[in-house]
Design an enzyme around this catalytic site. Structure first.
Site, mmCIF file in Angstrom:
data_model
loop_
_atom_site.group_PDB
_atom_site.id
_atom_site.type_symbol
_atom_site.label_atom_id
_atom_site.label_comp_id
_atom_site.label_asym_id
_atom_site.label_seq_id
_atom_site.Cartn_x
_atom_site.Cartn_y
_atom_site.Cartn_z
ATOM 1 N N GLU A 1 0.589 4.212 1.426
ATOM 2 C CA GLU A 1 0.639 4.746 2.746
ATOM 3 C C GLU A 1 1.694 3.861 3.649
ATOM 4 O O GLU A 1 2.554 4.651 4.362
ATOM 5 C CB GLU A 1 -0.595 4.823 3.482
ATOM 6 N N HIS B 1 0.859 -1.119 0.051
ATOM 7 C CA HIS B 1 0.019 -0.230 0.184
ATOM 8 C C HIS B 1 0.847 1.170 0.073
ATOM 9 O O HIS B 1 1.907 1.248 0.798
ATOM 10 C CB HIS B 1 -0.884 -0.032 1.425
ATOM 11 N N CYS C 1 -2.177 0.492 7.506
ATOM 12 C CA CYS C 1 -1.420 1.756 7.214
ATOM 13 C C CYS C 1 -1.461 2.828 8.437
ATOM 14 O O CYS C 1 -0.547 3.272 8.533
ATOM 15 C CB CYS C 1 -1.779 2.233 5.797
#
Length: 150
Positions: free
Chosen positions: A55, A53, A86
């Site tokens: 993030e 991801h 995250c």
């Protein structure tokens, strides 16, 4: 000096790039002061990595590369509210602020799934102080998800 909305549009653009690359549409950037120091887009599919991801990748980078003063002046702009994984990384990295476009609830509605725990709640439960702002330009941000998931 850029505004939150300009940085959010940049994050949405990164989400579009991620989708064009064959990944789910998520993009993020880190800003220290008025300077973009790093950008990232989702690569979960192309890297075959469930943790890729944007993030999380940016939080890991920030924890390694930024000094405490930079972290205290660092904002993550992201196309969609960070998930629980995250948000926890953001907390442990010590980022000062997160601004997101699409709320987790709005994304869950598009995906026809149950929404998770909000980023704000994850950080609060960990005893964190990261400021969370959003949604910002949610109508613009949700379009990429509607195009991708519908």
């Amino acid at each position: 000096m850029n505004t939150d909305e300009e940085y959010i549009r940049d994050a949405i653009g990164l989400a579009r790039e991620a989708a064009s690359d064959g990944n789910t549409p998520f993009g993020s950037l880190l800003v220290v002061g008025d300077t973009v120091v790093r950008r990232s887009k989702n690569t979960t599919m192309t890297e075959n990595d469930i943790t890729a991801h944007p993030e999380l990748k940016l939080a890991r980078w920030a924890a390694r590369e930024l000094d405490p003063d930079d972290l205290a002046n660092c904002t993550m702009y992201t196309s969609t509210e960070p998930c629980e994984m995250c948000a926890t990384a953001i907390h442990y990295a010590g980022l000062n602020r997160v601004v997101y476009s699409v709320s987790g609830e709005a994304l869950a509605d598009v995906q026809e799934e149950a929404s998770g725990i909000s980023c704000r709640d994850v950080i609060r439960r960990k005893g964190g102080t990261t400021e969370i702002d959003g949604p910002v330009l949610e109508t613009e941000g949700i379009r990429i998800h509607e195009e991708f998931y519908k």
